[in-house]
Design a protein around this motif. Structure first.
Motif, PDB file in Angstrom:
ATOM      1  N   PRO A   9      43.576  11.686  16.165  1.00  0.00           N
ATOM      2  CA  PRO A   9      41.583  11.512  16.613  1.00  0.00           C
ATOM      3  C   PRO A   9      41.170  12.143  18.071  1.00  0.00           C
ATOM      4  O   PRO A   9      40.605  12.335  18.885  1.00  0.00           O
ATOM      5  CB  PRO A   9      41.170  10.049  16.034  1.00  0.00           C
ATOM      6  CG  PRO A   9      41.746  10.447  14.493  1.00  0.00           C
ATOM      7  CD  PRO A   9      43.445  11.186  14.949  1.00  0.00           C
ATOM      8  N   ASP A  13      39.640  14.705  20.433  1.00  0.00           N
ATOM      9  CA  ASP A  13      38.756  13.544  21.708  1.00  0.00           C
ATOM     10  C   ASP A  13      39.203  14.122  23.056  1.00  0.00           C
ATOM     11  O   ASP A  13      38.033  14.922  23.696  1.00  0.00           O
ATOM     12  CB  ASP A  13      39.259  11.996  21.918  1.00  0.00           C
ATOM     13  CG  ASP A  13      38.504  11.540  21.351  1.00  0.00           C
ATOM     14  OD1 ASP A  13      36.828  12.341  20.066  1.00  0.00           O
ATOM     15  OD2 ASP A  13      39.103  10.292  19.738  1.00  0.00           O
ATOM     16  N   TRP A  50      38.766  20.522  11.747  1.00  0.00           N
ATOM     17  CA  TRP A  50      37.824  20.977  13.819  1.00  0.00           C
ATOM     18  C   TRP A  50      37.687  21.667  13.661  1.00  0.00           C
ATOM     19  O   TRP A  50      37.372  23.121  12.903  1.00  0.00           O
ATOM     20  CB  TRP A  50      39.138  20.655  14.524  1.00  0.00           C
ATOM     21  CG  TRP A  50      39.826  21.085  15.032  1.00  0.00           C
ATOM     22  CD1 TRP A  50      41.134  21.492  14.327  1.00  0.00           C
ATOM     23  CD2 TRP A  50      39.616  22.034  15.452  1.00  0.00           C
ATOM     24  NE1 TRP A  50      41.963  21.994  14.210  1.00  0.00           N
ATOM     25  CE2 TRP A  50      41.145  23.079  16.066  1.00  0.00           C
ATOM     26  CE3 TRP A  50      39.187  22.723  16.699  1.00  0.00           C
ATOM     27  CZ2 TRP A  50      41.656  23.919  16.355  1.00  0.00           C
ATOM     28  CZ3 TRP A  50      39.644  23.385  17.929  1.00  0.00           C
ATOM     29  CH2 TRP A  50      40.472  24.084  17.307  1.00  0.00           C
ATOM     30  N   ALA A  63      35.932  17.070  15.409  1.00  0.00           N
ATOM     31  CA  ALA A  63      36.740  16.460  13.856  1.00  0.00           C
ATOM     32  C   ALA A  63      35.423  17.062  12.506  1.00  0.00           C
ATOM     33  O   ALA A  63      33.937  17.041  13.420  1.00  0.00           O
ATOM     34  CB  ALA A  63      36.433  15.090  13.944  1.00  0.00           C
TER      35      ALA A  63
END
Length: 131
Positions: A9, A13, A50, A63
């Motif tokens: 994650p 980001d 993703w 995501a």
């Protein structure tokens, strides 16, 4: 950003922030509408999906699956990591059967330059990524 693990994650980001912050992309992506989705299996956190959405100069990476993706890629984590790290060409992975591609493949040729600009904008993230 220091030492983000590929497809975590935090990586998703960081990649999204890097694309949003790159002022050069607006020009390179002007007039382009393209959504690409990648599904990677067998990673440290299990399967990861993703997507990258380009819409006339704007780009977002996030995501999850992309509704209506124009192109879809699927592979296992070791192959995805090697391609992302520049150790394996995506074309070779495809020919060897390690990369599945779906959707309109002509878009890869038609949008080669915009996709290269996205690749270039992600260079700082790649430099800090562990695979």
């Amino acid at each position: 950003m220091r030492g983000v693990r590929y497809l975590s994650p935090d990586w998703i980001d960081a990649a999204g922030r890097a694309l949003a912050a790159d002022d050069r992309l607006g020009t390179a992506l002007a007039g382009v509408t393209l959504t690409v989705e990648q599904e990677v299996t067998g990673g440290p956190d299990g399967p990861v999906t993703w997507h990258l959405a380009i819409a006339d100069g704007k780009v977002a990476l996030g995501a999850g699956p992309a509704p209506g993706a124009d192109l879809r890629f699927g592979t296992d984590y070791p192959t995805a990591a090697r391609v992302a790290a520049g150790e394996l060409a995506a074309q070779r992975a495809f020919v060897e059967g390690r990369l599945r591609v779906g959707g309109d493949l002509s878009l890869l040729i038609a949008h080669q330059r915009p996709l290269a600009a996205v690749h270039d904008a992600l260079a700082p993230v790649r430099a800090e990524t562990t695979y």
